[in-house]
Write a protein that holds these residues in place. Structure first.
Motif, PDB file in Angstrom:
ATOM      1  N   GLN A  95      11.335  58.078  23.813  1.00  0.00           N
ATOM      2  CA  GLN A  95      11.454  59.449  24.308  1.00  0.00           C
ATOM      3  C   GLN A  95      12.307  59.523  25.559  1.00  0.00           C
ATOM      4  OE1 GLN A  95       7.344  60.697  24.611  1.00  0.00           O
ATOM      5  NE2 GLN A  95       7.028  60.373  22.422  1.00  0.00           N
ATOM      6  N   ALA A  96      12.257  58.479  26.404  1.00  0.00           N
ATOM      7  CA  ALA A  96      13.090  58.468  27.605  1.00  0.00           C
ATOM      8  C   ALA A  96      14.548  58.166  27.273  1.00  0.00           C
ATOM      9  CB  ALA A  96      12.550  57.442  28.606  1.00  0.00           C
ATOM     10  N   ARG A  99      15.913  61.018  25.138  1.00  0.00           N
ATOM     11  CA  ARG A  99      15.688  62.344  25.735  1.00  0.00           C
ATOM     12  C   ARG A  99      15.199  63.327  24.676  1.00  0.00           C
ATOM     13  NH1 ARG A  99      20.562  64.580  28.832  1.00  0.00           N
ATOM     14  NH2 ARG A  99      18.908  65.803  29.827  1.00  0.00           N
ATOM     15  N   ASP A 239      13.128  56.386  34.339  1.00  0.00           N
ATOM     16  CA  ASP A 239      13.181  57.667  35.058  1.00  0.00           C
ATOM     17  C   ASP A 239      14.589  58.239  35.011  1.00  0.00           C
ATOM     18  OD1 ASP A 239      10.513  57.724  35.783  1.00  0.00           O
ATOM     19  OD2 ASP A 239      10.840  56.763  37.724  1.00  0.00           O
ATOM     20  N   THR A 242      15.821  59.709  31.606  1.00  0.00           N
ATOM     21  CA  THR A 242      15.315  61.026  31.231  1.00  0.00           C
ATOM     22  C   THR A 242      16.270  62.146  31.644  1.00  0.00           C
ATOM     23  OG1 THR A 242      14.026  61.186  33.286  1.00  0.00           O
ATOM     24  CG2 THR A 242      12.914  60.293  31.352  1.00  0.00           C
ATOM     25  N   THR A 297       5.379  62.534  35.023  1.00  0.00           N
ATOM     26  CA  THR A 297       6.482  61.971  34.247  1.00  0.00           C
ATOM     27  C   THR A 297       7.096  60.727  34.865  1.00  0.00           C
ATOM     28  OG1 THR A 297       7.997  63.498  35.359  1.00  0.00           O
ATOM     29  CG2 THR A 297       7.098  64.182  33.239  1.00  0.00           C
TER      30      THR A 297
END
Length: 357
Positions: A95-96, A99, A239, A242, A297
């Motif tokens: 998912q990171a 995106r 981080d 994303t 997040t």
């Protein structure tokens, strides 16, 4: 969950509370997973058996109960915890990197590819015994992801190069890849397996922990711990991803090597887990979203929180698979879908309302 919620006091407090409580919840889940089954065994007997095995404590324990606890249920609970942690982490990473909130090993074709690789080795006999089931599953997962990535790149290159079209291309390519490898798996089973083999394989493909033993604990725990360590080491990179690959590169991150490493680690985890317990859906999709709501997040909290939550979730799901229908064990994938689908619907509704405010 908005990116502005990353450092909110509420997420910070929830994150610390969860990270403090979750190891105890995991320990409790493993103990209850060892005690609950067709034969109910008191928790005191479970702890006495573990003490006898680990420290030769000398408690008087019935040999049958000791055999059930040590040789069957405890190893099963530990494998469930390791697989839950690993599958949940793959959702966080995908998912990171992509995106895309819908990215998970099941939707991206990794689970289907790993299942095909495992079936090719075990049923079709590819490699004549020189290739293990885990290696076959790993190769299948890597091939599936490569195919999905190539197809998504071709589709996105022919369409408008917007963020929405790229995300849609990845999802559509993942769905196509999953269907392709599921069809290949069914074809191999139909061509090479007898009726008994086909029944056992189809049950395994829906998620089955019944055959796990202590020999499986080492590989699954090692894969989960190593994957968690790599993900946590690259928490700052996750981080940055994303916000997009360009943003990550502007922050000094070597985009291609880091992305390649994380995808490889993801494929390894999926390959190992699928080879041991079959294809289990919704863990990598639902658990990361639930943890973002609880801890925010930022991946320094999200990675350990998701790993622990995934472990607890799959141990509890395994317990439910054994007791929800008296006298019968359901595939664990049925339980994760029954729980995960409504949970994901609630997460979607909550996210839509949050964006509307």
């Amino acid at each position: 969950m908005h990116m502005s919620d990353v450092g909110s006091p509420q997420a910070f407090r929830r994150g610390h509370l969860w990270l403090w409580l979750s190891p105890w919840m995991l320990l409790a889940a493993i103990l209850f997973g060892t005690a609950i089954g067709e034969t109910r065994i008191p928790l005191s007997v479970v702890m006495e058996t573990v003490a006898n095995r680990l420290w030769d404590a000398g408690y008087p324990v019935n040999r049958i109960d000791e055999g059930i606890i040590w040789s069957y249920r405890l190893s099963r609970a530990i494998v469930a915890a390791a697989c839950g942690a690993g599958l949940a982490l793959t959702g966080v990473v995908l998912q990171a990197l992509l995106r895309n909130p819908l990215a998970d090993p099941y939707l991206m074709g990794l689970s289907a590819g790993a299942s095909t690789g495992a079936v090719v080795v075990t049923v079709a006999g590819l490699g004549a015994g020189a290739i293990s089931m885990s290696l076959g599953a790993l190769i299948g997962a890597l091939v599936a992801f490569a195919l999905v990535a190539l197809l998504a790149q071709v589709v996105a290159g022919r369409a408008d190069t917007g963020r929405g079209s790229q995300a849609a291309a990845i999802i559509l390519a993942g769905i196509a890849g999953s269907q392709l490898f599921n069809a290949l798996t069914a074809f191999i089973i139909a061509r090479t397996a007898n009726a008994e083999q086909a029944r056992g394989i189809m049950f395994w493909l829906m998620g089955n922990l019944s055959g796990t033993r202590w020999e499986d604990v080492g590989a699954t725990v090692l894969a989960a711990l190593a994957g968690a360590a790599v993900c946590f080491w690259h928490r700052r990179s996750l981080d940055a991803f994303t916000f997009g690959a360009d943003s990550a590169a502007s922050l000094g991150i070597a985009v291609r090597p880091v992305r390649g490493l994380l995808i490889t680690v993801t494929a390894v985890m999926v390959g190992v887990m699928v080879s041991k317990v079959g294809s289990i859906g919704f863990v990598g999709l639902v658990v990361p979203h639930a943890m973002r709501f609880l801890v925010g997040t930022r991946h320094d909290r999200l990675v350990p929180a998701t790993a622990l939550a995934g472990a607890v979730f799959l141990v509890v799901a395994d317990v439910l698979s054994r007791v929800i229908v008296p006298g019968q064990v359901l595939p664990i994938g049925v339980i994760t879908a029954l729980v995960g689908a409504p949970a994901f619907a609630l997460i979607l509704v909550h996210g839509r309302r949050a964006r509307g405010r």
